[in-house]
Design an enzyme around this catalytic site. Structure first.
Site, PDB file in Angstrom:
ATOM      1  N   HIS A 133       0.826  -1.199   0.000  1.00  0.00           N
ATOM      2  CA  HIS A 133       0.000   0.000   0.000  1.00  0.00           C
ATOM      3  C   HIS A 133       0.868   1.259   0.000  1.00  0.00           C
ATOM      4  O   HIS A 133       0.540   2.246  -0.658  1.00  0.00           O
ATOM      5  CB  HIS A 133      -0.916   0.000   1.220  1.00  0.00           C
ATOM      6  CG  HIS A 133      -1.934   1.103   1.207  1.00  0.00           C
ATOM      7  ND1 HIS A 133      -3.108   1.025   0.508  1.00  0.00           N
ATOM      8  CD2 HIS A 133      -1.932   2.330   1.764  1.00  0.00           C
ATOM      9  CE1 HIS A 133      -3.792   2.142   0.648  1.00  0.00           C
ATOM     10  NE2 HIS A 133      -3.100   2.955   1.421  1.00  0.00           N
ATOM     11  N   GLU A 161       0.854 -13.157 -24.206  1.00  0.00           N
ATOM     12  CA  GLU A 161       1.592 -13.213 -22.949  1.00  0.00           C
ATOM     13  C   GLU A 161       2.094 -14.617 -22.623  1.00  0.00           C
ATOM     14  O   GLU A 161       2.561 -14.881 -21.520  1.00  0.00           O
ATOM     15  CB  GLU A 161       0.733 -12.669 -21.802  1.00  0.00           C
ATOM     16  CG  GLU A 161      -0.643 -13.259 -21.731  1.00  0.00           C
ATOM     17  CD  GLU A 161      -1.554 -12.511 -20.758  1.00  0.00           C
ATOM     18  OE1 GLU A 161      -1.037 -11.845 -19.845  1.00  0.00           O
ATOM     19  OE2 GLU A 161      -2.777 -12.617 -20.911  1.00  0.00           O
ATOM     20  N   ASP A 200       3.680 -11.364 -17.863  1.00  0.00           N
ATOM     21  CA  ASP A 200       3.565 -12.824 -17.909  1.00  0.00           C
ATOM     22  C   ASP A 200       4.464 -13.421 -18.987  1.00  0.00           C
ATOM     23  O   ASP A 200       5.035 -14.493 -18.793  1.00  0.00           O
ATOM     24  CB  ASP A 200       2.112 -13.243 -18.148  1.00  0.00           C
ATOM     25  CG  ASP A 200       1.326 -13.339 -16.844  1.00  0.00           C
ATOM     26  OD1 ASP A 200       1.945 -13.619 -15.807  1.00  0.00           O
ATOM     27  OD2 ASP A 200       0.109 -13.124 -16.869  1.00  0.00           O
ATOM     28  N   CYS A 234       1.175  -3.637 -23.334  1.00  0.00           N
ATOM     29  CA  CYS A 234       0.472  -3.097 -22.164  1.00  0.00           C
ATOM     30  C   CYS A 234       1.118  -3.533 -20.860  1.00  0.00           C
ATOM     31  O   CYS A 234       0.655  -3.172 -19.783  1.00  0.00           O
ATOM     32  CB  CYS A 234      -1.005  -3.493 -22.181  1.00  0.00           C
ATOM     33  SG  CYS A 234      -1.301  -5.262 -22.014  1.00  0.00           S
TER      34      CYS A 234
END
Length: 537
Positions: free
Chosen positions: A188, A427, A451, A498
């Site tokens: 976070h 991927e 990936d 991407c």
């Protein structure tokens, strides 16, 4: 002057006083009591108060860091409603005849250890969460208020680690940078640093003696300097000013094309997780959305999102982008992204298991619900759909049959749909190698380098022990990308990237030279990439 190094999370230069943030841990003492009912009532009151605090933190985080990052506080509130957790606390109070603080502390330790020993990464991450909620309840029982005050002047916050509740409660106007000993690039704190655009380092061997001393964070090099000498200070003041000027220069690129001097046009899009990220997309002048990770609609829900619920999100993005391309990836649940209501079985190697398109093709009704929402939303903007984890031509043809059926059913009932491009993510090495065949079946390729890299190098990207072996610049990866681009162009379709490599400025020129048509990156990376492209011959 001493220098320390860590893993860089976000670039930039920060200069200021170091504030060592030490968690004000509650000291829990075991006390015997015969008034178990009274202790149970104290616990229930503290638990309700903690849940109320968490709802408040959710609202605060929603405004500051967006819905996706605020969700952690709803998760914490849900954990405090968990029967197993509450039964454990109450059992310890009544069976051992002890105070509520001790019962919560023991339960927190036991559950935290249980989660930490699980093999699944999702449940391992819950170990820190259960400690956080337990500390919160104990603080309420002890009558404490928030201890996330970092002072009145802007500081570099240094800590062992920071819980989500601590980072959200800090005054953001007083934060120059973060440095932590523990944590990950997906923590976070890291997400907050990226959202705020401030320098951050993790994995630094910190020292409490730094407190109050002057520090410099070099977020570009992953370096912390404690008590810099005059020469270093002067050097970094200049670098900081240069960084500010660079930021101003980048702002001047808003509204301009992403085109090389020789006229090669690049579609420069942004990646988002949900509609709350749209403000950053517009602010950074992305030409469209290259990856809308639709799985977050599922991860943030307690049950399968309905067709109308999904339509609302897709429609909002399409309308906000006002005719610009919005590429939405279909459900990519599985591996490290788990939703309990899917009831996925535990797998030895989930990254290579039952996930993404494999779930969609074997749970057709879930898939069709999403497709119906996507096609309905296409009437409100320029939507494209892409399918993840493709390995064969047969998979693509099965997808096309299902999507055709959905379209025909919608049209038959009078539902208006738009023209929708349909593409696939490349991927897997299998998809890259047969990309010449796949290109005959689809409208575009989007290369998911995260990936693709882990599968090609046989390295689990979630395993920090393998960081030294994980090389996203490996020539095998770059050759595959070139192969995919070439095969796409031979069939007259476009190819983009991407994954994280799309924002890797060391490779931007090479990708353009390879012939890439589109790059989709985090919103903050749009203008820096645009500058590189515009400076190219």
């Amino acid at each position: 002057m001493k220098e320390y190094f860590g893993k860089k999370i976000f670039g930039g230069i920060a200069i200021g006083k170091i504030s060592f943030y030490s968690k004000n841990q509650n000291v829990v003492v075991r006390k015997k009591t015969e008034d178990s009912e009274g202790e149970m009532a104290r616990y229930e009151a503290a638990r309700e108060k903690a849940i109320e605090q968490l709802h408040g933190l959710y609202e605060k985080a929603l405004k500051e860091v967006g819905e996706m990052n605020a969700e952690i506080f709803e998760v914490h509130a849900m954990m405090l409603e968990d029967d197993d957790y509450n039964d454990s606390v109450k059992n310890i109070i009544t069976s051992q005849k002890v105070n509520a603080e001790y019962a919560v502390g023991v339960t927190g330790d036991n559950f935290s250890e249980m989660f930490a020993n699980m093999e699944d990464d999702y449940f391992k991450a819950r170990s820190a969460d259960v400690k956080d909620i337990s500390e919160r309840v104990i603080s309420v029982l002890c009558g404490k208020t928030s201890d996330s005050d970092i002072g009145d002047e802007p500081v570099i916050v240094v800590a062992d680690d920071l819980a989500p509740s601590e980072t959200v409660q800090m005054d953001k106007t007083k934060l120059l940078a973060f440095v932590t000993k523990f944590g990950s690039s997906n923590s976070h704190t890291a997400i907050l640093a990226r959202t705020m655009g401030i320098p951050a380092l993790i994995g630094v061997d910190i020292d409490e003696e730094w407190n109050g001393k002057t520090g410099i964070i070099d977020g570009f090099e992953g370096k912390l300097i404690v008590e810099p000498d005059e020469a270093a200070m002067n050097d970094y003041v200049k670098k900081q000013e240069a960084a500010k000027e660079q930021k101003k220069l980048l702002q001047s690129l808003k509204g301009k094309d992403t085109v090389t001097k020789s006229g090669k046009q690049i579609k420069l899009y942004a990646n988002i997780g949900n509609p709350s990220d749209l403000a950053a997309v517009v602010q950074n002048d992305a030409a469209g959305i290259g990856l809308f990770r639709s799985e977050f609609l599922y991860l943030e829900a307690s049950d399968y999102p309905t067709e109308d619920e999904q339509l609302k999100a897709y429609k909002q993005v399409a309308e906000t982008m006002a005719g610009k391309k919005v590429i939405i990836r279909t459900l990519d649940i599985g591996a490290d992204k788990q939703a309990d209501y899917f009831n996925l079985e535990k797998e030895e190697n989930p990254a290579m298991g039952y996930r993404a398109i494999r779930i969609c093709l074997t749970r057709e009704e879930v898939f069709k619900t999403q497709l119906r929402a996507l096609y309905r939303a296409s009437a409100y903007g320029n939507i494209a759909i892409m399918y993840p984890m493709i390995t064969s031509v047969d998979e693509v043809r099965r997808i096309k049959e299902i999507s055709k059926q959905v379209r025909e059913e919608l049209v038959a009932t009078g539902v208006e749909i738009g023209e929708v491009e349909e593409g696939i993510m490349i991927e897997t090495p299998a998809a890259a190698i047969i990309s010449d065949l796949l290109a005959k079946e689809v409208d575009f390729f989007s290369i998911g380098t995260n990936d693709l890299t882990q599968y090609t190098l046989a390295i689990d990207r979630q395993n920090s022990k393998l960081d030294e072996f994980y090389n996203p610049h490996h020539e095998a990866i770059l050759r595959m990308i070139k192969m995919v681009i070439d095969n796409a162009h031979k069939e007259g379709i476009w190819a983009g990237i991407c994954g994280e490599l799309g924002a890797d400025t060391e490779l931007t020129e090479r990708f353009v030279e390879m012939g890439i048509d589109e790059l989709s990156v985090s919103p903050a990376c749009v203008l820096p990439i645009r500058k590189i492209v515009r400076d190219m011959d």
